[in-house]
Design an enzyme around this catalytic site. Structure first.
Site, PDB file in Angstrom:
ATOM      1  N   TRP A 196       0.819  -1.061   0.025  1.00  0.00           N
ATOM      2  CA  TRP A 196      -0.015  -0.109  -0.055  1.00  0.00           C
ATOM      3  C   TRP A 196       0.724   1.280   0.123  1.00  0.00           C
ATOM      4  O   TRP A 196       0.695   2.219   0.547  1.00  0.00           O
ATOM      5  CB  TRP A 196      -0.985   0.055   1.195  1.00  0.00           C
ATOM      6  CG  TRP A 196      -1.597  -1.392   1.244  1.00  0.00           C
ATOM      7  CD1 TRP A 196      -2.664  -1.718   0.463  1.00  0.00           C
ATOM      8  CD2 TRP A 196      -1.607  -2.308   2.408  1.00  0.00           C
ATOM      9  NE1 TRP A 196      -2.842  -2.845   1.104  1.00  0.00           N
ATOM     10  CE2 TRP A 196      -2.276  -3.259   2.202  1.00  0.00           C
ATOM     11  CE3 TRP A 196      -0.882  -2.277   3.547  1.00  0.00           C
ATOM     12  CZ2 TRP A 196      -2.429  -4.491   3.141  1.00  0.00           C
ATOM     13  CZ3 TRP A 196      -0.788  -3.440   4.400  1.00  0.00           C
ATOM     14  CH2 TRP A 196      -1.640  -4.274   4.188  1.00  0.00           C
ATOM     15  N   GLU A 242      -0.948   6.140   7.966  1.00  0.00           N
ATOM     16  CA  GLU A 242      -0.135   6.888   8.869  1.00  0.00           C
ATOM     17  C   GLU A 242      -0.626   6.775  10.205  1.00  0.00           C
ATOM     18  O   GLU A 242      -0.596   7.604  11.041  1.00  0.00           O
ATOM     19  CB  GLU A 242      -0.001   8.285   8.510  1.00  0.00           C
ATOM     20  CG  GLU A 242       0.709   8.416   6.975  1.00  0.00           C
ATOM     21  CD  GLU A 242       1.206  10.041   6.731  1.00  0.00           C
ATOM     22  OE1 GLU A 242       1.825  10.507   7.648  1.00  0.00           O
ATOM     23  OE2 GLU A 242       1.567  10.087   5.574  1.00  0.00           O
ATOM     24  N   GLU A 292      -7.170   3.647  15.989  1.00  0.00           N
ATOM     25  CA  GLU A 292      -6.802   2.722  17.039  1.00  0.00           C
ATOM     26  C   GLU A 292      -5.437   3.041  17.504  1.00  0.00           C
ATOM     27  O   GLU A 292      -5.008   2.882  18.554  1.00  0.00           O
ATOM     28  CB  GLU A 292      -6.808   1.343  16.849  1.00  0.00           C
ATOM     29  CG  GLU A 292      -8.538   0.775  16.651  1.00  0.00           C
ATOM     30  CD  GLU A 292      -8.990   1.292  15.288  1.00  0.00           C
ATOM     31  OE1 GLU A 292      -8.444   1.810  14.281  1.00  0.00           O
ATOM     32  OE2 GLU A 292     -10.379   1.305  15.221  1.00  0.00           O
TER      33      GLU A 292
HETATM   34  N1  CAA Z   1       8.997   9.640  18.599  1.00  0.00           N
HETATM   35  C1  CAA Z   1      10.250   9.317  19.087  1.00  0.00           C
HETATM   36  N2  CAA Z   1      10.387   7.726  19.638  1.00  0.00           N
HETATM   37  C2  CAA Z   1       9.129   6.987  19.482  1.00  0.00           C
HETATM   38  C3  CAA Z   1       8.019   7.647  19.041  1.00  0.00           C
HETATM   39  C4  CAA Z   1       7.889   8.966  18.760  1.00  0.00           C
HETATM   40  N3  CAA Z   1       6.794   9.688  18.078  1.00  0.00           N
HETATM   41  N4  CAA Z   1       7.134   6.698  19.305  1.00  0.00           N
HETATM   42  C5  CAA Z   1       7.658   5.553  19.888  1.00  0.00           C
HETATM   43  N5  CAA Z   1       8.901   5.833  19.815  1.00  0.00           N
HETATM   44  C6  CAA Z   1       9.928   5.062  20.399  1.00  0.00           C
HETATM   45  C7  CAA Z   1       9.822   4.467  22.019  1.00  0.00           C
HETATM   46  O1  CAA Z   1      10.284   5.399  22.902  1.00  0.00           O
HETATM   47  C8  CAA Z   1      10.553   3.222  22.023  1.00  0.00           C
HETATM   48  O2  CAA Z   1      11.991   3.428  22.190  1.00  0.00           O
HETATM   49  P1  CAA Z   1      12.728   2.733  23.507  1.00  0.00           P
HETATM   50  O3  CAA Z   1      12.643   1.409  23.267  1.00  0.00           O
HETATM   51  O4  CAA Z   1      14.283   3.305  23.011  1.00  0.00           O
HETATM   52  O5  CAA Z   1      11.960   3.566  24.626  1.00  0.00           O
HETATM   53  C9  CAA Z   1      10.193   2.556  20.547  1.00  0.00           C
HETATM   54  O6  CAA Z   1      10.235   3.889  19.593  1.00  0.00           O
HETATM   55  C10 CAA Z   1       9.338   1.324  20.495  1.00  0.00           C
HETATM   56  O7  CAA Z   1       8.331   2.381  20.948  1.00  0.00           O
HETATM   57  P2  CAA Z   1       6.856   1.665  21.377  1.00  0.00           P
HETATM   58  O8  CAA Z   1       7.469   0.454  22.456  1.00  0.00           O
HETATM   59  O9  CAA Z   1       6.095   2.404  21.655  1.00  0.00           O
HETATM   60  O10 CAA Z   1       6.591   0.638  19.966  1.00  0.00           O
HETATM   61  P3  CAA Z   1       5.319  -0.217  19.894  1.00  0.00           P
HETATM   62  O11 CAA Z   1       5.593  -1.575  19.147  1.00  0.00           O
HETATM   63  O12 CAA Z   1       4.380  -0.274  21.240  1.00  0.00           O
HETATM   64  O13 CAA Z   1       4.315   0.456  18.667  1.00  0.00           O
HETATM   65  C11 CAA Z   1       2.932   2.055  17.804  1.00  0.00           C
HETATM   66  C12 CAA Z   1       3.905   1.765  19.047  1.00  0.00           C
HETATM   67  C13 CAA Z   1       2.401   3.712  18.250  1.00  0.00           C
HETATM   68  C14 CAA Z   1       1.871   1.251  17.539  1.00  0.00           C
HETATM   69  C15 CAA Z   1       3.871   2.264  16.579  1.00  0.00           C
HETATM   70  O14 CAA Z   1       4.164   0.967  16.046  1.00  0.00           O
HETATM   71  C16 CAA Z   1       2.837   2.785  15.260  1.00  0.00           C
HETATM   72  O15 CAA Z   1       3.061   4.008  15.273  1.00  0.00           O
HETATM   73  N6  CAA Z   1       2.293   1.902  14.452  1.00  0.00           N
HETATM   74  C17 CAA Z   1       1.593   2.742  13.352  1.00  0.00           C
HETATM   75  C18 CAA Z   1       2.507   2.698  12.188  1.00  0.00           C
HETATM   76  C19 CAA Z   1       1.994   3.694  11.064  1.00  0.00           C
HETATM   77  O16 CAA Z   1       1.695   4.796  11.342  1.00  0.00           O
HETATM   78  N7  CAA Z   1       1.999   3.043   9.690  1.00  0.00           N
HETATM   79  C20 CAA Z   1       1.615   4.212   8.453  1.00  0.00           C
HETATM   80  C21 CAA Z   1       2.420   3.472   7.293  1.00  0.00           C
HETATM   81  S1  CAA Z   1       3.040   4.996   6.631  1.00  0.00           S
HETATM   82  C22 CAA Z   1       1.835   5.410   5.707  1.00  0.00           C
HETATM   83  O17 CAA Z   1       0.612   5.263   5.728  1.00  0.00           O
HETATM   84  C23 CAA Z   1       2.272   6.602   4.539  1.00  0.00           C
HETATM   85  C24 CAA Z   1       1.388   6.713   3.267  1.00  0.00           C
HETATM   86  O18 CAA Z   1       1.799   5.999   2.386  1.00  0.00           O
HETATM   87  C25 CAA Z   1       0.146   7.576   3.541  1.00  0.00           C
END
Ligand code: CAA
Length: 394
Positions: free
Chosen positions: A156, A363, A367
């Site tokens: 995607w 993005e 959820e």
């Molecule tokens: N800024 C900096 N660091 C961050 C952060 C942020 N916003 N969010 C998380 N981190 C860091 C955490 O601090 C952690 O680091 P440490 O281990 O050093 O403390 C590390 O990243 C892992 O974070 P989590 O433990 O929170 O990770 P998680 O596995 O629980 O996942 C989540 C968190 C928010 C669900 C994340 O996986 C997420 O955002 N998932 C969705 C992904 C997404 O948005 N995909 C979109 C695809 S791109 C797209 O759609 C583009 C397009 O073409 C339109």
């Protein structure tokens, strides 16, 4: 608190509105129906500086603030969301990610082409089995000494076929989990890069969304972004800004549908008067106006926080969550106000309703935004920022 825009911001909003109404509106229904990529319109956006809005002039960009970018996104999204998603990915994921975390060599080599629209960029994170759970990357980049060998499949991908540069997130060391993920700059014409078929989608149908396959692609060491293991944080930090762009898109969709519904309700008569004079319709318009304004405040605030170098990750998730839910809810209402006309494809509200759905998904789904927000809530991290002063607890 100042709630007004400055002259430059107003001029950007006006230019984007004029462009959207005069250049994007003609043909948007046909492009959507036939999934035609808006090539001519993307070139026009590039000429107007909409593809590198926040990139510093040193690298060929317009050097504007995030709020100006959001204002332009909102106006363009009222009309053509295939154009605005391309603009959003190029500006806030690709250009911003490169300018903020790239080396000087990477910036000099790639940013001027991306900021001027000579090249389009794509952001390759999602995989068949790694969407919301973004740390579960299956794409690998094995360190071969002077280069990495990239293998895997990304799904995607917005701008999948039109992009000349891919920012690819891949696992370089499975043992290290998310700390073993890196981000790479990959050129689309390198050996081993293959673009799959265009997705046939519910909305944003002329945006070119594709699967991309990487087979033994040699990525030079100097094309890794940041320190070894920085890739997951790079993706998260970049997405925090990207979500402001998608929130602005959702806001534009909702506001566009509202403008259409308001105009229609003043033209259409039923039971001897304009339908806007019936309380059933007037109250719908009142709810739309109120919730769209609330979404607008959240979106502009997230952009303002970013422009003022304050923490904006939670604010951007709140803006995207709320604006995308408002977009979905009120495009359905706009179709309802249009009655039978709203259900046919020659009326723009039908397309906006279909386009709204993706803003709750890409993005980061609604959820995922709730995961980000609830973690901040539970850590007690919500506050009112004060410029140059203390944070006020809320
Ligand atoms: N800024 C900096 N660091 C961050 C952060 C942020 N916003 N969010 C998380 N981190 C860091 C955490 O601090 C952690 O680091 P440490 O281990 O050093 O403390 C590390 O990243 C892992 O974070 P989590 O433990 O929170 O990770 P998680 O596995 O629980 O996942 C989540 C968190 C928010 C669900 C994340 O996986 C997420 O955002 N998932 C969705 C992904 C997404 O948005 N995909 C979109 C695809 S791109 C797209 O759609 C583009 C397009 O073409 C339109």
């Amino acid at each position: 608190m100042i709630f007004s825009l400055n002259e430059e911001q107003l001029a950007v909003k006006e230019a984007a509105r004029e462009f959207a109404q005069n250049e994007l509106k003609p043909g948007v229904i046909e492009r959507d129906r036939d999934m035609i990529f808006p090539e001519k319109q993307v070139k026009q956006m590039a000429e107007l500086g909409f593809l590198g809005m926040m990139v510093s002039p040193e690298y060929g960009g317009s050097g504007m603030d995030s709020l100006s970018y959001v204002l332009a996104m909102e106006e363009i999204s009222k009309i053509d969301n295939s154009c605005s998603v391309l603009m959003s990915v190029n500006n806030s994921l690709v250009c911003w990610g490169l300018e903020t975390y790239g080396t000087e060599e990477q910036k000099k080599k790639y940013l001027p082409r991306l900021a001027t629209g000579e090249w389009i960029g794509s952001f390759c994170l999602s995989e068949p089995e790694a969407g919301s759970d973004a740390t579960s990357q299956r794409t690998t980049a094995i360190d071969m000494g002077d280069h990495y060998l990239l293998n895997g499949t990304k799904n995607w991908i917005t701008n999948g076929n039109s992009s000349s540069l891919h920012l690819v997130i891949a696992q370089t060391d499975v043992e290290k989990g998310h700390k073993g993920i890196n981000a790479f700059i990959v050129e689309a014409d390198w050996d081993g890069v293959e673009i799959g078929a265009k997705e046939d989608k519910l909305g944003i149908r002329s945006s070119d969304t594709h699967t991309i396959m990487y087979s033994d692609v040699k990525v030079p060491k100097e094309n890794r972004i940041g320190e070894d293991g920085f890739g997951f944080k790079f993706a998260m930090k970049t997405l925090s800004g990207g979500r402001i762009g998608i929130a602005a898109q959702a806001l534009g969709i909702a506001a566009g549908a509202y403008e259409l519904a308001l105009a229609y309700s003043k033209e259409r008569e039923a039971f001897g008067k304009q339908i806007s004079r019936h309380q059933a319709i007037a109250f719908k318009l009142a709810d739309m106006a109120t919730e769209i304004e609330a979404a607008r405040l959240l979106v502009y605030r997230a952009a303002w926080l970013k422009d003022n170098n304050m923490d904006y990750a939670t604010a951007s998730s709140m803006a995207k969550l709320f604006a995308s839910e408002v977009a979905m809810k009120h495009t359905v209402e706009a179709v309802q106000i249009h009655g039978g006309y709203g259900f046919v494809k020659e009326y723009h509200v039908e397309r906006l309703m279909r386009d709204a759905k993706i803003t709750q998904i890409y993005e980061g789904t609604s959820e995922v935004q709730r995961i980000v927000i609830s973690r901040s809530v539970l850590k007690g991290q919500l506050y009112i920022p004060v410029l140059g002063g203390e944070k006020l607890e809320v």
